[in-house]
Design a protein around this motif. Sequence first.
Motif, PDB file in Angstrom:
ATOM      1  N   VAL A  85      16.507 -31.905 -37.134  1.00  0.00           N
ATOM      2  CA  VAL A  85      15.659 -30.352 -36.213  1.00  0.00           C
ATOM      3  C   VAL A  85      17.411 -30.103 -35.341  1.00  0.00           C
ATOM      4  N   LEU A  86      17.378 -28.836 -36.183  1.00  0.00           N
ATOM      5  CA  LEU A  86      18.429 -27.865 -35.411  1.00  0.00           C
ATOM      6  C   LEU A  86      18.056 -27.280 -33.557  1.00  0.00           C
ATOM      7  N   SER A  87      16.768 -27.813 -33.313  1.00  0.00           N
ATOM      8  CA  SER A  87      16.521 -27.118 -31.885  1.00  0.00           C
ATOM      9  C   SER A  87      15.264 -27.889 -32.001  1.00  0.00           C
ATOM     10  N   THR A  88      15.267 -27.692 -30.278  1.00  0.00           N
ATOM     11  CA  THR A  88      14.110 -28.948 -29.683  1.00  0.00           C
ATOM     12  C   THR A  88      12.315 -28.806 -30.650  1.00  0.00           C
ATOM     13  N   LYS A  89      12.626 -30.007 -30.562  1.00  0.00           N
ATOM     14  CA  LYS A  89      10.838 -30.016 -31.680  1.00  0.00           C
ATOM     15  C   LYS A  89      10.145 -30.873 -30.722  1.00  0.00           C
ATOM     16  N   GLU A  90       9.531 -30.205 -29.997  1.00  0.00           N
ATOM     17  CA  GLU A  90       8.484 -31.669 -29.241  1.00  0.00           C
ATOM     18  C   GLU A  90       6.656 -30.965 -29.908  1.00  0.00           C
ATOM     19  N   ASN A  91       6.058 -32.746 -29.813  1.00  0.00           N
ATOM     20  CA  ASN A  91       4.751 -32.393 -29.620  1.00  0.00           C
ATOM     21  C   ASN A  91       4.317 -32.791 -30.983  1.00  0.00           C
ATOM     22  N   VAL A  92       5.739 -33.175 -32.371  1.00  0.00           N
ATOM     23  CA  VAL A  92       6.306 -33.649 -33.433  1.00  0.00           C
ATOM     24  C   VAL A  92       5.112 -34.686 -34.000  1.00  0.00           C
ATOM     25  N   ASN A  93       4.800 -34.245 -34.687  1.00  0.00           N
ATOM     26  CA  ASN A  93       3.494 -35.107 -35.596  1.00  0.00           C
ATOM     27  C   ASN A  93       3.802 -36.326 -36.704  1.00  0.00           C
ATOM     28  N   LEU A  94       4.661 -37.288 -35.850  1.00  0.00           N
ATOM     29  CA  LEU A  94       5.320 -38.600 -36.550  1.00  0.00           C
ATOM     30  C   LEU A  94       4.989 -38.454 -38.107  1.00  0.00           C
ATOM     31  N   GLN A  95       3.857 -38.248 -38.568  1.00  0.00           N
ATOM     32  CA  GLN A  95       3.984 -39.232 -39.685  1.00  0.00           C
ATOM     33  C   GLN A  95       4.530 -38.651 -40.431  1.00  0.00           C
ATOM     34  N   THR A  96       5.168 -36.905 -39.894  1.00  0.00           N
ATOM     35  CA  THR A  96       6.610 -36.373 -41.424  1.00  0.00           C
ATOM     36  C   THR A  96       7.371 -37.229 -40.477  1.00  0.00           C
ATOM     37  N   LEU A  97       7.952 -37.495 -39.656  1.00  0.00           N
ATOM     38  CA  LEU A  97       8.675 -38.187 -39.793  1.00  0.00           C
ATOM     39  C   LEU A  97       9.237 -39.769 -41.253  1.00  0.00           C
ATOM     40  N   GLY A  98       7.549 -39.921 -41.448  1.00  0.00           N
ATOM     41  CA  GLY A  98       7.645 -40.976 -41.897  1.00  0.00           C
ATOM     42  C   GLY A  98       6.972 -42.439 -41.767  1.00  0.00           C
ATOM     43  N   PHE A  99       7.081 -41.997 -40.162  1.00  0.00           N
ATOM     44  CA  PHE A  99       6.090 -43.844 -39.164  1.00  0.00           C
ATOM     45  C   PHE A  99       4.883 -42.977 -40.163  1.00  0.00           C
ATOM     46  N   GLU A 100       4.194 -44.557 -40.599  1.00  0.00           N
ATOM     47  CA  GLU A 100       3.089 -44.848 -41.331  1.00  0.00           C
ATOM     48  C   GLU A 100       1.981 -45.780 -40.523  1.00  0.00           C
ATOM     49  N   ARG A 101       2.296 -46.253 -39.187  1.00  0.00           N
ATOM     50  CA  ARG A 101       1.291 -46.957 -38.858  1.00  0.00           C
ATOM     51  C   ARG A 101       0.364 -46.788 -38.352  1.00  0.00           C
ATOM     52  N   ASP A 102      -0.945 -47.500 -38.248  1.00  0.00           N
ATOM     53  CA  ASP A 102      -2.270 -47.216 -37.962  1.00  0.00           C
ATOM     54  C   ASP A 102      -2.520 -46.234 -36.920  1.00  0.00           C
ATOM     55  N   ASP A 103      -2.170 -46.400 -35.538  1.00  0.00           N
ATOM     56  CA  ASP A 103      -2.192 -45.500 -34.812  1.00  0.00           C
ATOM     57  C   ASP A 103      -0.933 -44.614 -34.093  1.00  0.00           C
ATOM     58  N   ILE A 104      -0.692 -44.155 -35.592  1.00  0.00           N
ATOM     59  CA  ILE A 104       0.433 -43.574 -35.160  1.00  0.00           C
ATOM     60  C   ILE A 104      -0.306 -41.405 -34.825  1.00  0.00           C
ATOM     61  N   GLN A 105      -1.171 -41.342 -34.958  1.00  0.00           N
ATOM     62  CA  GLN A 105      -1.273 -40.220 -34.818  1.00  0.00           C
ATOM     63  C   GLN A 105      -1.839 -40.256 -32.819  1.00  0.00           C
ATOM     64  N   GLN A 106      -2.270 -41.566 -32.695  1.00  0.00           N
ATOM     65  CA  GLN A 106      -1.702 -41.270 -31.034  1.00  0.00           C
ATOM     66  C   GLN A 106      -0.748 -40.971 -30.364  1.00  0.00           C
ATOM     67  N   TYR A 107       0.822 -40.991 -30.967  1.00  0.00           N
ATOM     68  CA  TYR A 107       1.918 -40.118 -30.457  1.00  0.00           C
ATOM     69  C   TYR A 107       2.560 -38.918 -30.850  1.00  0.00           C
ATOM     70  N   CYS A 108       3.031 -38.927 -29.056  1.00  0.00           N
ATOM     71  CA  CYS A 108       3.100 -37.586 -29.176  1.00  0.00           C
ATOM     72  C   CYS A 108       5.060 -37.642 -29.314  1.00  0.00           C
ATOM     73  N   ALA A 109       6.005 -37.009 -29.896  1.00  0.00           N
ATOM     74  CA  ALA A 109       7.598 -36.620 -29.488  1.00  0.00           C
ATOM     75  C   ALA A 109       8.359 -36.137 -29.834  1.00  0.00           C
ATOM     76  N   ILE A 110       9.223 -36.200 -28.747  1.00  0.00           N
ATOM     77  CA  ILE A 110      10.465 -35.217 -28.649  1.00  0.00           C
ATOM     78  C   ILE A 110      11.685 -35.179 -29.463  1.00  0.00           C
ATOM     79  N   ILE A 111      12.066 -33.787 -30.539  1.00  0.00           N
ATOM     80  CA  ILE A 111      13.401 -35.015 -30.788  1.00  0.00           C
ATOM     81  C   ILE A 111      14.473 -33.529 -30.376  1.00  0.00           C
ATOM     82  N   ASN A 112      15.419 -34.066 -29.972  1.00  0.00           N
ATOM     83  CA  ASN A 112      16.169 -32.901 -28.990  1.00  0.00           C
ATOM     84  C   ASN A 112      17.722 -33.002 -29.933  1.00  0.00           C
ATOM     85  N   PRO A 113      18.177 -32.156 -30.638  1.00  0.00           N
ATOM     86  CA  PRO A 113      19.413 -32.644 -31.264  1.00  0.00           C
ATOM     87  C   PRO A 113      20.288 -31.968 -29.750  1.00  0.00           C
TER      88      PRO A 113
END
Length: 226
Positions: A85-113
């Motif tokens: 991730v080269l710039s701020t990425k907000e409201n990331v879909n955590l499934q794209t990062l490899g998380f697989e828990r059942d309720d993962i779609q309920q989470y929102c995330a920010i990745i700041n380099p």
Amino acid sequence: MSVQLLDKTRKINKLLHNNNSTKVVFNDICKVMMETLDSNILVISKKGKVLGVSLCPGVEEITELIEDKVGSHVDPLLNDRFLSVLSTKENVNLQTLGFERDDIQQYCAIINPIDIAGERLGPVFMYRKERQYDIEDIIVSEYGTTVVGLEMMRSVNEENAEEARKVHVVKAAFSTLSFSELEAIIHIFDEMDGKEGILGQARLPTAWVLPVLLLSMLCVNLKVPE
């Protein structure tokens, strides 16, 4: 909204003004960011080591691929995705990062380099449940990440300064030695064969034993000046 944003940035700004300690405590920064963003916050080094963490009451912790203890490491593949991730990425879909828990779609995330002076130092990862991040949250997260980066650079500079001080002490000590004493130092390192070894005291003149051994101890983990 502007007043609230100003209050949040001021809370983070106080960390710079009040930090008189020579020891960087990233948990303190994470705690302030946690309070302003209502999120779980993790500061992660470039190598995937957790440097700081703060968990928000009411936000269920994600334990998959991540450990919430300072000194632990995140999953290597997850860290690679963070570093991509080269710039701020907000409201990331955590499934794209490899998380697989059942309720993962309920989470929102920010990745700041964390980028300071063109150097990538790691990411700040923050997440919460059932509420997306708005523009105000993104501004606060980026400002907080800048403070984290400055503290990282300060920590690196302090370590370099301490190493330079040690080298200076060793060079100063070497400058006071006679030729025969320098030969004794070389003999000690030959006998030690690196960091470990046994040196026979009888091989050195008695008057040299203590000062030479003390000087050798100063040289541990330092490059002997040429």
